[in-house]
Design a protein around this motif. Structure first.
Motif, PDB file in Angstrom:
ATOM      1  N   ASP A 259     -20.381  64.110  42.832  1.00  0.00           N
ATOM      2  CA  ASP A 259     -21.550  64.021  41.953  1.00  0.00           C
ATOM      3  C   ASP A 259     -21.247  63.257  40.669  1.00  0.00           C
ATOM      4  O   ASP A 259     -22.093  62.492  40.182  1.00  0.00           O
ATOM      5  CB  ASP A 259     -22.049  65.426  41.607  1.00  0.00           C
ATOM      6  CG  ASP A 259     -22.733  66.105  42.786  1.00  0.00           C
ATOM      7  OD1 ASP A 259     -22.724  65.520  43.885  1.00  0.00           O
ATOM      8  OD2 ASP A 259     -23.271  67.211  42.610  1.00  0.00           O
ATOM      9  N   TRP A 262     -21.394  59.592  41.303  1.00  0.00           N
ATOM     10  CA  TRP A 262     -22.776  59.141  41.455  1.00  0.00           C
ATOM     11  C   TRP A 262     -23.454  59.020  40.087  1.00  0.00           C
ATOM     12  O   TRP A 262     -24.188  58.060  39.843  1.00  0.00           O
ATOM     13  CB  TRP A 262     -23.564  60.099  42.344  1.00  0.00           C
ATOM     14  CG  TRP A 262     -25.026  59.739  42.428  1.00  0.00           C
ATOM     15  CD1 TRP A 262     -26.051  60.294  41.734  1.00  0.00           C
ATOM     16  CD2 TRP A 262     -25.595  58.695  43.224  1.00  0.00           C
ATOM     17  NE1 TRP A 262     -27.237  59.679  42.045  1.00  0.00           N
ATOM     18  CE2 TRP A 262     -26.994  58.688  42.961  1.00  0.00           C
ATOM     19  CE3 TRP A 262     -25.075  57.776  44.128  1.00  0.00           C
ATOM     20  CZ2 TRP A 262     -27.866  57.792  43.579  1.00  0.00           C
ATOM     21  CZ3 TRP A 262     -25.945  56.882  44.751  1.00  0.00           C
ATOM     22  CH2 TRP A 262     -27.327  56.896  44.471  1.00  0.00           C
ATOM     23  N   GLU A 263     -23.193  59.949  39.206  1.00  0.00           N
ATOM     24  CA  GLU A 263     -23.796  59.900  37.867  1.00  0.00           C
ATOM     25  C   GLU A 263     -23.315  58.672  37.094  1.00  0.00           C
ATOM     26  O   GLU A 263     -24.099  58.016  36.395  1.00  0.00           O
ATOM     27  CB  GLU A 263     -23.457  61.171  37.092  1.00  0.00           C
ATOM     28  CG  GLU A 263     -24.215  62.404  37.556  1.00  0.00           C
ATOM     29  CD  GLU A 263     -25.722  62.260  37.428  1.00  0.00           C
ATOM     30  OE1 GLU A 263     -26.176  61.591  36.465  1.00  0.00           O
ATOM     31  OE2 GLU A 263     -26.444  62.788  38.287  1.00  0.00           O
ATOM     32  N   HIS A 266     -25.116  55.686  38.685  1.00  0.00           N
ATOM     33  CA  HIS A 266     -26.543  55.726  38.362  1.00  0.00           C
ATOM     34  C   HIS A 266     -26.788  55.324  36.911  1.00  0.00           C
ATOM     35  O   HIS A 266     -27.677  54.513  36.608  1.00  0.00           O
ATOM     36  CB  HIS A 266     -27.082  57.133  38.643  1.00  0.00           C
ATOM     37  CG  HIS A 266     -28.567  57.251  38.550  1.00  0.00           C
ATOM     38  ND1 HIS A 266     -29.201  57.691  37.407  1.00  0.00           N
ATOM     39  CD2 HIS A 266     -29.546  56.994  39.453  1.00  0.00           C
ATOM     40  CE1 HIS A 266     -30.503  57.703  37.614  1.00  0.00           C
ATOM     41  NE2 HIS A 266     -30.740  57.282  38.845  1.00  0.00           N
ATOM     42  N   ARG A 289     -29.722  64.732  48.522  1.00  0.00           N
ATOM     43  CA  ARG A 289     -29.858  65.388  47.212  1.00  0.00           C
ATOM     44  C   ARG A 289     -29.966  64.370  46.082  1.00  0.00           C
ATOM     45  O   ARG A 289     -30.436  64.700  44.984  1.00  0.00           O
ATOM     46  CB  ARG A 289     -28.658  66.310  46.962  1.00  0.00           C
ATOM     47  CG  ARG A 289     -27.324  65.614  46.739  1.00  0.00           C
ATOM     48  CD  ARG A 289     -26.193  66.641  46.614  1.00  0.00           C
ATOM     49  NE  ARG A 289     -24.908  66.066  46.270  1.00  0.00           N
ATOM     50  CZ  ARG A 289     -24.033  65.584  47.135  1.00  0.00           C
ATOM     51  NH1 ARG A 289     -24.348  65.577  48.441  1.00  0.00           N
ATOM     52  NH2 ARG A 289     -22.875  65.095  46.727  1.00  0.00           N
ATOM     53  N   PHE A 290     -29.533  63.142  46.300  1.00  0.00           N
ATOM     54  CA  PHE A 290     -29.609  62.129  45.254  1.00  0.00           C
ATOM     55  C   PHE A 290     -30.962  61.405  45.230  1.00  0.00           C
ATOM     56  O   PHE A 290     -31.202  60.577  44.354  1.00  0.00           O
ATOM     57  CB  PHE A 290     -28.497  61.084  45.451  1.00  0.00           C
ATOM     58  CG  PHE A 290     -27.114  61.639  45.327  1.00  0.00           C
ATOM     59  CD1 PHE A 290     -26.767  62.406  44.224  1.00  0.00           C
ATOM     60  CD2 PHE A 290     -26.170  61.422  46.309  1.00  0.00           C
ATOM     61  CE1 PHE A 290     -25.488  62.932  44.094  1.00  0.00           C
ATOM     62  CE2 PHE A 290     -24.885  61.938  46.197  1.00  0.00           C
ATOM     63  CZ  PHE A 290     -24.548  62.693  45.083  1.00  0.00           C
ATOM     64  N   SER A 292     -34.895  60.475  44.737  1.00  0.00           N
ATOM     65  CA  SER A 292     -36.029  60.804  43.878  1.00  0.00           C
ATOM     66  C   SER A 292     -37.321  60.788  44.675  1.00  0.00           C
ATOM     67  O   SER A 292     -38.359  61.236  44.206  1.00  0.00           O
ATOM     68  CB  SER A 292     -36.120  59.791  42.728  1.00  0.00           C
ATOM     69  OG  SER A 292     -36.389  58.498  43.227  1.00  0.00           O
TER      70      SER A 292
END
Length: 478
Positions: A259, A262-263, A266, A289-290, A292
């Protein structure tokens, strides 16, 4: 005298029963012809609407759902139509052969025929009902469709469409197109729009994305389309200066991502390219889960879709109605492929081989080879060849090549001779000595992927075990 009377009576009874059976079949044939005509008419109407819808941008979710219902009814109708046509031809062949033999049909055969007729009648009525409901609810859909913007591509006929463009996935394509073309809800929102596309191997995830990314409106909307490997996600941080404008980033994940990584990724994209969009491609459901947006889950084709595609590819420009035996064998192929959730790769591999020779004996031989190979690997490894390939394990393809060979997934040696799987199936003598590269299939559509495998000889193993490839030995059913 009594023997003569008995013989004459038996002959009269036989002729009377044959007369009744022929009358029954003539009534059934007349009814079948009416159903065939009605099915053809409805299928023509539905096919026109589905093809027209596939060439327009549909943003209404209700219309996308209705498009899927229309396409499902269409493929089911095609299957039933083919079955009715084949049954009519088979009945004609049976009646012509039975005219030479006036024996009384057995009770078991009559019972079996009646059951088959009843099942076929129920299925044809169900297909007709589905199509009639779809057509009845189609008027409003067609009116709304007229207000949807047309794509710049011209529509293609079915044969060219299935060979040069993506088959089916009508609703999924429209959902992806809507995601890419719609404006972000809030101009001040820092979050990027992310759409996960999740599905098993060989179901067409990358093909769907490549097909939509080839659309002119999509390409004009984004300054660039960037394809990334999820294993090197943070490598993009070193290329910030070369990134500008609104981008579409397509990421393929073979494994899960932390995670925190990914942050970082992003946040970097938000700073460098506000308004960009991300598409995630993966087999892993947890990567949803990522997203939108609601993920697009791609499953294997339905039986009716798979059958329609396989038959179209295998026959090519040949009219299936002229080869009822081949239609029956194609149905057997479809049932086998669907029972193991066959991928689009497998469909194209076998269809490519069958298209080389439209002879029933050849098609039956290819089907038998495939089924023997499956049994051999299940007996030796306890897994279907598909699973073995997914796990990167060797697959025994002795039955395909009529020689002890082992297929090694993802292991290609440069300089080795190449052989197409279709050529090997058609003529095992094309097998070169030693190791070679087997070309399972080359996709005609973007991303134009080639499916290559290294093949090695197992002759030494067989020799040491004391068994020849053509003989049955314990644990290796032939």
């Amino acid at each position: 005298m009594e023997a003569s009377i008995s013989a004459v009576t038996g002959e009269l009874v036989s002729r009377f029963i044959s007369f009744l059976m022929n009358k029954y079949h003539s009534l059934s044939q007349a009814q079948s012809e009416k159903v065939v005509d009605r099915l053809q008419h409805l299928l023509m109407r539905v096919s026109i609407v589905v093809e027209e819808a596939d060439g327009r941008y549909i943003t209404n979710s209700g219309m996308i759902l209705q498009l899927k219902m229309l396409s499902d009814a269409m493929y089911k109708g095609h299957r039933v139509l083919d079955t009715l046509r084949y049954q009519t031809l088979q009945d004609c062949a049976d009646s012509s052969s039975s005219s030479l033999h006036l024996s009384i049909p057995s009770k078991r055969s009559r019972f079996k025929t009646e059951n088959n007729d009843k099942a076929m009648r129920l299925e044809s009525e169900s297909a007709l009902e589905s199509l009639e409901v779809a057509v009845a609810n189609m008027v409003e859909f067609v009116v709304l469709l007229g207000g949807c913007e047309r794509m710049s591509r011209r529509p293609y006929d079915i044969y060219l469409y299935t060979n040069s463009f993506m088959f089916s996935r009508h609703a999924e394509k429209q959902k992806l197109m809507r995601f890419l073309l719609e404006h972000n809800d809030s101009p001040g929102d820092n979050a990027l729009a992310v759409l996960p596309i999740i599905g098993g191997g060989g179901v067409g995830k990358k093909t769907l994305v490549a097909h939509v990314c080839g659309d002119e409106q999509v390409r004009s909307r984004f300054s660039s389309i960037l394809h990334l490997n999820g294993d090197n996600l943070l490598a993009i941080l070193d290329h910030g200066r070369t990134m500008f404008g609104m981008m579409l980033v397509v990421i393929e994940f073979a494994s899960d991502v932390v995670d925190d990584d990914w942050e970082k990724f992003h946040s970097f994209l938000i700073r460098m390219s506000r308004g960009s969009k991300i598409i995630i491609i993966s087999k892993l459901k947890r990567l949803a889960r990522f997203g939108s947006a609601q993920p697009i889950f791609l499953t294997v084709l339905s039986y009716d879709e798979l059958r329609y595609l396989f038959k179209t590819l295998a026959f090519g420009s040949v009219d299936p109605a002229e080869h009822p035996q081949l239609v029956q064998i194609a149905d057997e192929f479809t049932r086998e492929l669907h029972s193991v959730r066959g991928s689009l790769v497998e469909i194209n591999v076998f269809a490519d081989a069958l298209r080389r020779n439209h002879h029933p004996r050849f098609w039956r031989c290819i089907l038998d080879k495939g089924m023997k190979m499956v049994k051999r690997n299940l007996s030796s490894h306890g897994l279907h060849p598909n699973k073995l390939i997914e796990q990167g394990r060797p697959v025994d393809i002795t039955d395909l090549a009529l020689h002890p060979l082992s297929l090694l997934p993802y292991t290609i040696k440069e300089g080795s001779p190449n052989v197409a799987l279709g050529d090997l199936l058609a003529d095992p003598s094309v097998r070169p000595e030693g190791e070679f590269t087997l070309i399972a299939w080359k996709s005609r559509i973007p991303p134009h992927r080639s499916y290559l495998h290294c093949v090695t000889s197992r002759a030494q193993d067989v020799h040491e075990s004391g068994a020849l490839p053509g003989r049955k030995r314990r644990g290796l059913p032939i």
